[in-house]
Scaffold this motif. Structure first.
Motif, PDB file in Angstrom:
ATOM      1  N   MET A   1      -5.594  17.064   3.387  1.00  0.00           N
ATOM      2  CA  MET A   1      -4.722  16.252   4.179  1.00  0.00           C
ATOM      3  C   MET A   1      -5.431  14.771   3.636  1.00  0.00           C
ATOM      4  O   MET A   1      -4.518  13.794   4.013  1.00  0.00           O
ATOM      5  N   LEU A   2      -6.400  14.593   3.349  1.00  0.00           N
ATOM      6  CA  LEU A   2      -6.789  13.140   3.068  1.00  0.00           C
ATOM      7  C   LEU A   2      -5.982  12.857   1.672  1.00  0.00           C
ATOM      8  O   LEU A   2      -5.657  11.761   1.756  1.00  0.00           O
ATOM      9  N   ALA A   3      -5.817  13.627   0.646  1.00  0.00           N
ATOM     10  CA  ALA A   3      -4.935  13.312  -0.375  1.00  0.00           C
ATOM     11  C   ALA A   3      -3.555  13.042   0.007  1.00  0.00           C
ATOM     12  O   ALA A   3      -2.646  12.097  -0.156  1.00  0.00           O
ATOM     13  N   LEU A   4      -3.259  13.976   1.018  1.00  0.00           N
ATOM     14  CA  LEU A   4      -1.609  13.946   1.630  1.00  0.00           C
ATOM     15  C   LEU A   4      -1.240  12.554   2.082  1.00  0.00           C
ATOM     16  O   LEU A   4      -0.417  11.898   2.103  1.00  0.00           O
ATOM     17  N   THR A   5      -2.353  12.013   2.780  1.00  0.00           N
ATOM     18  CA  THR A   5      -2.383  10.851   3.715  1.00  0.00           C
ATOM     19  C   THR A   5      -2.168   9.427   2.668  1.00  0.00           C
ATOM     20  O   THR A   5      -1.617   8.451   3.043  1.00  0.00           O
ATOM     21  N   MET A   6      -2.719   9.769   1.529  1.00  0.00           N
ATOM     22  CA  MET A   6      -2.549   8.746   0.435  1.00  0.00           C
ATOM     23  C   MET A   6      -1.212   8.524   0.034  1.00  0.00           C
ATOM     24  O   MET A   6      -0.771   7.493  -0.519  1.00  0.00           O
ATOM     25  N   ALA A   7      -0.420   9.491   0.195  1.00  0.00           N
ATOM     26  CA  ALA A   7       1.149   9.339  -0.275  1.00  0.00           C
ATOM     27  C   ALA A   7       1.908   8.972   1.067  1.00  0.00           C
ATOM     28  O   ALA A   7       3.003   8.196   0.727  1.00  0.00           O
ATOM     29  N   PHE A   8       1.488   9.100   2.123  1.00  0.00           N
ATOM     30  CA  PHE A   8       2.457   8.857   3.308  1.00  0.00           C
ATOM     31  C   PHE A   8       1.966   7.330   3.890  1.00  0.00           C
ATOM     32  O   PHE A   8       0.789   6.885   3.458  1.00  0.00           O
ATOM     33  N   GLY A   9       2.971   6.859   4.559  1.00  0.00           N
ATOM     34  CA  GLY A   9       2.609   5.478   5.196  1.00  0.00           C
ATOM     35  C   GLY A   9       3.065   4.450   4.269  1.00  0.00           C
ATOM     36  O   GLY A   9       2.814   3.176   4.733  1.00  0.00           O
ATOM     37  N   LEU A  10       3.684   4.698   3.066  1.00  0.00           N
ATOM     38  CA  LEU A  10       4.155   3.665   2.273  1.00  0.00           C
ATOM     39  C   LEU A  10       5.090   2.824   2.732  1.00  0.00           C
ATOM     40  O   LEU A  10       5.327   1.539   2.524  1.00  0.00           O
ATOM     41  N   GLU A  11       5.991   3.613   3.506  1.00  0.00           N
ATOM     42  CA  GLU A  11       7.171   2.909   4.133  1.00  0.00           C
ATOM     43  C   GLU A  11       6.801   1.357   5.084  1.00  0.00           C
ATOM     44  O   GLU A  11       7.647   0.297   4.847  1.00  0.00           O
ATOM     45  N   GLY A  12       5.622   1.297   5.354  1.00  0.00           N
ATOM     46  CA  GLY A  12       5.253   0.209   6.102  1.00  0.00           C
ATOM     47  C   GLY A  12       5.293  -1.125   4.930  1.00  0.00           C
ATOM     48  O   GLY A  12       5.748  -2.295   5.373  1.00  0.00           O
ATOM     49  N   THR A  13       4.440  -0.804   3.887  1.00  0.00           N
ATOM     50  CA  THR A  13       4.701  -1.715   3.000  1.00  0.00           C
ATOM     51  C   THR A  13       5.827  -1.941   2.155  1.00  0.00           C
ATOM     52  O   THR A  13       6.189  -3.256   2.088  1.00  0.00           O
TER      53      THR A  13
END
Length: 251
Positions: A63-75
């Protein structure tokens, strides 16, 4: 010249941090979303097919690795909004280092990602996850995760510059989901069909997740080289592409 570039980049970073104070909900949502995923997969959906030992020891690093790919839409949305409103054009008219706007945006994102990692680690510890690789391995694992985030971030920035409009970001963001879930973050490749397991094994996120699990579990550093090589290769391609695309704006 390098001093000017650092000063300009720090100015742009402070600009992005000021946006956090005015939009705290977006920051909180970005921190809470991965926690919800961790709790959902850990308690509601379950899983662990083919996983030896406790599933939480497999799930939390994934999940730590998965989180690094998600949330990019904010930037990505922030970059496209600046483009759409002409803010970047105004910055480009100033005596500012080329790319400082992008560096500032990426620095702010990395700060938020670091905080997000801390929150998710704390939740994992509350669920009973216990890393056993020692302090050096723990810090090294976090470094690999942030390196992956940095690489994914510059892919997102480049795609945002290509998209140009905030409404296009959602269409581009959809591409992130297959990359995230076609990995070994939540299940082992051995539990999948052979062809799918092969694809999953070659996913850069899988390489990071595997190396991070090894470091957290004290299982050695055999997979670290791949977890370093993949993000560096992606950065070597997309960082110059993003800077070149930014420099070409308005020409």
């Amino acid at each position: 010249m390098n001093t000017y570039a650092l000063t300009d980049s720090w100015t742009m970073t402070r600009r992005e941090l000021a946006h956090w104070a005015r939009q705290p909900v977006r920051v909180v949502v970005g921190l809470v979303f991965p926690v919800m995923l961790l709790l959902m997969f850990g308690y509601l959906i379950g899983g662990g097919r083919g996983v030896e030992g406790e599933y939480v020891d497999y799930l939390v690093p994934g999940m730590l690795a998965l989180t690094m790919a998600f949330g990019l839409e904010g930037t990505m949305i922030a970059v496209t909004q600046d483009l759409d409103k002409g803010v970047i054009d105004r910055f480009r008219s100033l005596p500012m280092a080329n790319g400082a706007v992008l560096v500032g945006r990426s620095a702010a994102d990395m700060l938020q990602s670091t905080v997000g990692l801390g929150v998710l680690v704390a939740v994992g510890l509350a669920l009973g996850w216990r890393p056993g690789g020692g302090p050096g391995a723990f810090v090294g694992a976090l470094g690999l995760l942030l390196l992956l985030r940095f690489a994914m971030l510059w892919i997102g920035i480049f795609l945002a510059l290509v998209a140009g409009k905030p409404e296009m970001v959602q269409a581009v963001q959809i591409l992130v989901w297959p990359v995230g879930f076609l990995s070994n973050a939540l299940a082992t490749p051995a539990s999948m069909p052979d062809w799918l397991g092969t694809v999953v094994e070659w996913n850069p996120m899988s390489r990071t997740a595997t190396a991070v699990r090894d470091l957290f579990g004290g299982l050695g550093t055999d997979h670290v080289w791949a977890a370093v090589a993949w993000p560096l290769a992606l950065l070597a391609v997309f960082f110059p592409l993003a800077v070149r695309r930014f420099a070409a704006l308005g020409k």
